[in-house]
Design an enzyme around this catalytic site. Structure first.
Site, PDB file in Angstrom:
ATOM      1  N   GLU A 141       0.949  -1.272  -0.039  1.00 37.98           N
ATOM      2  CA  GLU A 141       0.022   0.066  -0.056  1.00 37.98           C
ATOM      3  C   GLU A 141       0.830   1.294  -0.119  1.00 37.98           C
ATOM      4  OE1 GLU A 141      -2.683  -0.445   3.433  1.00 37.98           O
ATOM      5  OE2 GLU A 141      -3.655  -1.960   2.491  1.00 37.98           O
ATOM      6  N   GLU A 246      -5.882 -11.091  -0.864  1.00 39.85           N
ATOM      7  CA  GLU A 246      -6.582 -10.825   0.452  1.00 39.85           C
ATOM      8  C   GLU A 246      -8.266 -10.763  -0.032  1.00 39.85           C
ATOM      9  OE1 GLU A 246      -5.256  -7.617   2.568  1.00 39.85           O
ATOM     10  OE2 GLU A 246      -3.372  -7.749   1.928  1.00 39.85           O
TER      11      GLU A 246
HETATM   12  C1  GLA Z   1      -4.777  -4.655   4.601  1.00 36.21           C
HETATM   13  C2  GLA Z   1      -3.684  -5.505   4.887  1.00 36.21           C
HETATM   14  C3  GLA Z   1      -3.834  -6.639   5.579  1.00 36.21           C
HETATM   15  C4  GLA Z   1      -5.047  -6.621   6.605  1.00 36.21           C
HETATM   16  C5  GLA Z   1      -6.244  -6.100   5.868  1.00 36.21           C
HETATM   17  C6  GLA Z   1      -7.448  -6.188   6.673  1.00 36.21           C
HETATM   18  O1  GLA Z   1      -5.269  -4.965   3.284  1.00 36.21           O
HETATM   19  O2  GLA Z   1      -2.741  -5.834   3.920  1.00 36.21           O
HETATM   20  O3  GLA Z   1      -2.681  -7.337   6.222  1.00 36.21           O
HETATM   21  O4  GLA Z   1      -4.581  -5.939   7.531  1.00 36.21           O
HETATM   22  O5  GLA Z   1      -5.837  -4.932   5.604  1.00 36.21           O
HETATM   23  O6  GLA Z   1      -7.204  -5.556   7.984  1.00 36.21           O
END
Ligand code: GLA
Length: 359
Positions: A141, A246
């Site tokens: 990010e 994710e």
């Molecule tokens: C982000 C992070 C994850 C997790 C998610 C949900 O996407 O990359 O590690 O913390 O948020 O909280």
């Protein structure tokens, strides 16, 4: 294991020729405290990512203190099951302690000192699992929604090349590990374009990057399949692996993620009902919407299986999902393929069928 689950096909077998099927594991699961989860993990998944235990604040909570015990167990679990093991995450603005950016007197570090700290962290953590953790989310990010670098200490103190430096150190720490950049909202154009520029810039400078992670914290109605397909195609032109890293599909009403974290109990009863409509389980109609949504997404992934190397779910089952406690704690979301009792949902069957019907 309940009888009916033994007759379910294993997700990893269904998608064997297509991509890895992964799951993010909590500390409890890694510690073996949830036998039902462990049974699902061992049956259905051939890749694992730790939800939290390799984030800086967990693995390196103090300057000279590393907490490797949970990560050691995590890696051993993956090795026992012959899984593709992913490390998450080395450099992120979040879940990183303040001391990382300060000297012993609490003053801000300069660029040189912070780079040295970054290098030491990457070498120590990656070095311990060299040859055993197969791929790493090196940077998580870095880009904001407007396409600029996200304002954070890494960017403020080091500058734009903090991403490049992280990849360089990671390559040195374990030359054979795959190195990934991981990001959300890649379906939105300004951010996607900026990430494409960032990665092309790294590539033009000779920095090898092996994959781009599309996080995949999605909703029933967002993003559209078309938007996502545009993203997959655009990212695949970088000639690196595209991964969904994710994945979860929130079924609760959206609450702005950038707002302060809230506690459901602090809302009046009517608002509580509005933001937490399914505390006792999903009505059949929403269960079906979720199944259709998963079906649409997996059809798309399957169509682009030559570009996609892994699809990882950000929890094993509903009861584990962060979506029930962020951005509002105390809710009950139902975003996964397995429910709060670890039972497969209709979405599971649809996902399996979608892949089989397209073979
Ligand atoms: C982000 C992070 C994850 C997790 C998610 C949900 O996407 O990359 O590690 O913390 O948020 O909280």
């Amino acid at each position: 294991m309940k009888k009916n689950q033994n007759t379910q096909p294993a997700l990893k077998a269904v998608f064997e020729d297509d991509f890895y099927i992964g799951a993010a594991l909590s500390l409890n699961q890694i510690s073996g405290n949830e036998p039902d989860s462990t049974a699902l993990v061992e049956k259905h998944f051939n890749s694992i990512t730790p939800e939290n235990i390799l984030k800086w604040e967990e693995v390196h909570p103090e300057p000279k203190k590393f907490n490797f015990e949970p990560a050691d167990r995590f890696v051993a679990l993956g090795e026992k099951n012959n899984m593709h093991i992913v490390g998450h995450t080395l450099i992120w603005f979040n879940q990183t302690p303040d001391w990382v950016f300060q000297d012993e007197s609490g003053n801000s570090l300069d660029r040189k000192a912070l780079l040295e700290r970054m290098r030491e962290h990457i070498f120590t953590v990656m070095g311990r699992y060299k040859g055993r953790i197969h791929g790493w989310d090196v940077v998580n990010e870095a880009i904001a929604s407007d396409g600029r670098f996200k304002e954070c200490k890494w960017f403020e103190i080091i500058g734009e090349d903090y991403v490049l430096k992280a990849f360089e150190y990671a390559r040195q720490a374990d030359p054979n590990a795959q190195l990934y950049y991981n990001e959300y909202d890649l379906e939105k154009q300004p951010k996607r374009e900026a990430v494409l520029r960032l990665i092309r810039d790294l590539q033009s400078k000779g920095v090898r990057i092996d994959g781009i992670g599309i996080q995949g914290h999605w909703f029933l109605d967002y993003p559209s399949i078309e938007e996502l397909e545009t993203s997959i195609l655009a990212l695949s032109r970088l000639n690196i692996n595209v991964m969904v890293t994710e994945m979860d599909i929130g079924v609760l009403p959206f609450y702005p993620v950038d707002s302060e974290l809230m506690d459901l109990a602090s809302f009046d009863p009517e608002t509580q009902k509005k933001y937490n409509p399914y505390p006792d389980g999903l009505p059949d109609s929403v269960q079906k919407d979720l199944a259709d949504r998963y079906g649409g997404l997996f059809s798309l992934f399957h169509k682009h299986r030559d570009k996609i190397s892994r699809v990882t779910f950000w929890a094993v089952h509903d009861g584990q999902s962060w979506r029930s406690y962020m951005p509002i704690s105390g809710r009950t979301d139902h975003p996964m393929l397995f429910d709060h009792h670890c039972k497969p949902k209709p979405a599971f069957d649809v996902v399996v069928k979608t892949a089989q019907s397209r073979k």
